[in-house]
Write a protein that holds these residues in place. Structure first.
Motif, short mmCIF file in Angstrom:
data_model
loop_
_atom_site.label_atom_id
_atom_site.label_comp_id
_atom_site.label_asym_id
_atom_site.label_seq_id
_atom_site.Cartn_x
_atom_site.Cartn_y
_atom_site.Cartn_z
N GLU A 103 9.46 -14.40 -3.14
CA GLU A 103 10.24 -13.17 -3.42
C GLU A 103 10.53 -12.39 -1.90
OE1 GLU A 103 9.32 -8.72 -5.03
OE2 GLU A 103 8.45 -10.43 -5.85
N ILE A 104 9.79 -12.49 -1.12
CA ILE A 104 10.26 -12.18 0.37
C ILE A 104 11.19 -13.00 0.96
CG2 ILE A 104 8.93 -11.76 2.64
CD1 ILE A 104 8.10 -9.51 0.60
N LEU A 105 11.17 -14.29 0.81
CA LEU A 105 12.07 -15.11 1.40
C LEU A 105 13.34 -14.82 0.74
CD1 LEU A 105 10.05 -18.52 1.22
CD2 LEU A 105 10.82 -17.20 3.24
N GLN A 106 13.46 -14.66 -0.40
CA GLN A 106 14.60 -14.29 -1.07
C GLN A 106 15.22 -12.80 -0.48
OE1 GLN A 106 14.51 -13.89 -5.42
NE2 GLN A 106 16.52 -14.14 -5.79
N GLN A 107 14.25 -11.96 -0.32
CA GLN A 107 14.80 -10.83 0.30
C GLN A 107 15.41 -10.77 1.73
OE1 GLN A 107 11.09 -8.48 -1.92
NE2 GLN A 107 11.66 -7.61 -0.03
N LEU A 108 14.67 -11.61 2.29
CA LEU A 108 14.93 -12.07 3.93
C LEU A 108 16.58 -12.84 3.75
CD1 LEU A 108 11.65 -13.13 5.42
CD2 LEU A 108 13.12 -11.27 6.06
N ALA A 109 16.59 -13.95 2.79
CA ALA A 109 17.76 -14.63 2.55
C ALA A 109 18.93 -13.75 2.36
CB ALA A 109 17.64 -15.68 1.56
N LYS A 110 18.68 -12.60 1.36
CA LYS A 110 19.75 -11.73 1.23
C LYS A 110 20.26 -10.97 2.43
CE LYS A 110 20.81 -8.41 -2.31
NZ LYS A 110 20.61 -7.53 -3.38
N ALA A 111 19.00 -10.37 2.96
CA ALA A 111 19.49 -9.58 4.29
C ALA A 111 20.21 -10.41 5.28
CB ALA A 111 18.19 -9.13 4.94
N LEU A 112 19.78 -11.60 5.48
CA LEU A 112 20.62 -12.50 6.46
C LEU A 112 21.82 -13.26 5.90
CD1 LEU A 112 17.38 -14.51 7.94
CD2 LEU A 112 18.90 -13.16 9.12
N ARG A 113 22.08 -12.97 4.71
CA ARG A 113 23.41 -13.51 4.07
C ARG A 113 23.20 -15.24 4.00
NH1 ARG A 113 28.22 -10.47 3.33
NH2 ARG A 113 27.53 -8.42 2.84
N ILE A 114 22.20 -15.67 3.93
CA ILE A 114 22.00 -17.12 3.66
C ILE A 114 21.39 -17.61 2.16
CG2 ILE A 114 21.91 -17.47 6.24
CD1 ILE A 114 18.88 -17.88 5.80
N ILE B 18 28.35 -22.58 2.43
CA ILE B 18 29.21 -21.87 1.34
C ILE B 18 28.94 -20.36 1.32
CG2 ILE B 18 30.08 -21.46 -1.20
CD1 ILE B 18 29.71 -24.28 -1.46
N LEU B 19 27.76 -19.83 1.13
CA LEU B 19 27.53 -18.60 1.01
C LEU B 19 27.53 -17.74 2.52
CD1 LEU B 19 24.41 -18.62 -1.14
CD2 LEU B 19 26.80 -17.64 -1.56
N ALA B 20 27.77 -18.43 3.50
CA ALA B 20 27.83 -17.83 4.81
C ALA B 20 29.21 -17.70 5.47
CB ALA B 20 27.13 -18.49 5.67
N ASP B 21 30.32 -18.39 4.56
CA ASP B 21 31.42 -18.47 4.97
C ASP B 21 32.33 -16.89 4.71
OD1 ASP B 21 34.22 -18.94 5.46
OD2 ASP B 21 34.19 -20.92 4.45
N PRO B 22 32.45 -16.56 6.13
CA PRO B 22 33.27 -15.14 6.01
C PRO B 22 34.75 -15.13 5.53
CG PRO B 22 33.12 -15.89 8.22
CD PRO B 22 32.37 -17.02 7.32
N THR B 23 35.24 -16.37 5.52
CA THR B 23 36.63 -16.29 4.98
C THR B 23 36.91 -16.43 3.76
OG1 THR B 23 36.66 -18.70 5.06
CG2 THR B 23 37.22 -17.59 7.25
N GLU C 124 33.13 -13.23 -2.43
CA GLU C 124 32.12 -13.47 -3.17
C GLU C 124 32.23 -14.05 -4.11
OE1 GLU C 124 28.70 -13.12 -2.26
OE2 GLU C 124 29.49 -12.54 -0.27
N ARG C 125 33.19 -13.96 -5.25
CA ARG C 125 33.70 -14.50 -6.35
C ARG C 125 34.00 -15.91 -5.83
NH1 ARG C 125 38.04 -16.19 -8.50
NH2 ARG C 125 39.42 -15.13 -6.92
N GLN C 126 34.72 -16.09 -5.07
CA GLN C 126 35.15 -17.33 -4.58
C GLN C 126 33.96 -18.29 -4.20
OE1 GLN C 126 37.83 -16.27 -1.55
NE2 GLN C 126 39.77 -16.48 -2.67
N LYS C 127 33.00 -17.81 -3.42
CA LYS C 127 31.74 -18.53 -3.17
C LYS C 127 30.99 -18.97 -4.36
CE LYS C 127 31.23 -16.18 1.25
NZ LYS C 127 30.23 -15.03 1.99
N GLN C 128 30.98 -18.08 -5.39
CA GLN C 128 30.10 -18.35 -6.56
C GLN C 128 31.05 -19.37 -7.48
OE1 GLN C 128 27.10 -17.40 -7.38
NE2 GLN C 128 27.36 -16.28 -5.38
N VAL C 129 32.16 -19.24 -7.46
CA VAL C 129 33.09 -20.42 -8.20
C VAL C 129 33.04 -21.71 -7.64
CG1 VAL C 129 35.41 -21.17 -8.68
CG2 VAL C 129 34.74 -18.93 -9.20
#
Length: 133
Positions: free
Chosen positions: A51-62, A88-93, A96-101
């Motif tokens: 759970e903590i790793l998930q929170q850290l990942a979200k904050a780091l956008r990874i 894919i998740l880190a790509d700023p170009t 979010e919808r495109q990343k999920q697809v």
């Protein structure tokens, strides 16, 4: 306090934090953990929960999977999949919808290839006519 063999995770987190140009305090605040606790994770003194790793990942956008592999929660063979997801998740170009697809397409290809590999295994197909001795 003895190291819990999570040094690689700590080093990886520190590298990701620096890449994101976040201070220890900023990441701790964004992830909802205490500054001392995050410091201990980065130094390999604490092993965080999934759970903590998930929170850290979200904050780091990874991807959380990337951190799970680093922490030894996911098997090493899952590393490549986690890395693809992370990129894919880190790509700023892309948004979010495109990343999920993209992730959904990637997962569908993996499942399709796994099914084909299973059917190509000797003795695994329904039409297998290999005589038994």
């Amino acid at each position: 306090m003895a190291s819990l063999n999570v040094g690689n995770l700590g080093e990886y987190l520190r590298e990701q934090r620096r890449t994101a140009q976040l201070t220890l305090r900023q990441l701790a605040d964004a992830a909802g953990v205490s500054n001392p606790y995050l410091s201990q994770i980065e130094r390999g003194l604490r092993k965080p929960s999934a759970e903590i790793l998930q929170q850290l990942a979200k904050a780091l956008r990874i991807s959380a999977e990337t951190l799970y592999v680093q922490a030894g929660i996911l098997d090493e063979r899952d590393r490549e999949e986690a890395e693809v997801r992370s990129v894919i998740l880190a790509d700023p170009t892309i948004n979010e919808r495109q990343k999920q697809v993209l992730l959904q397409i990637y997962e569908s290809f993996r499942k399709e290839n796994a099914a084909e590999a299973e059917n190509d295994r000797p003795g695994a197909g329904p039409g297998d006519t290999t005589p038994s001795s």
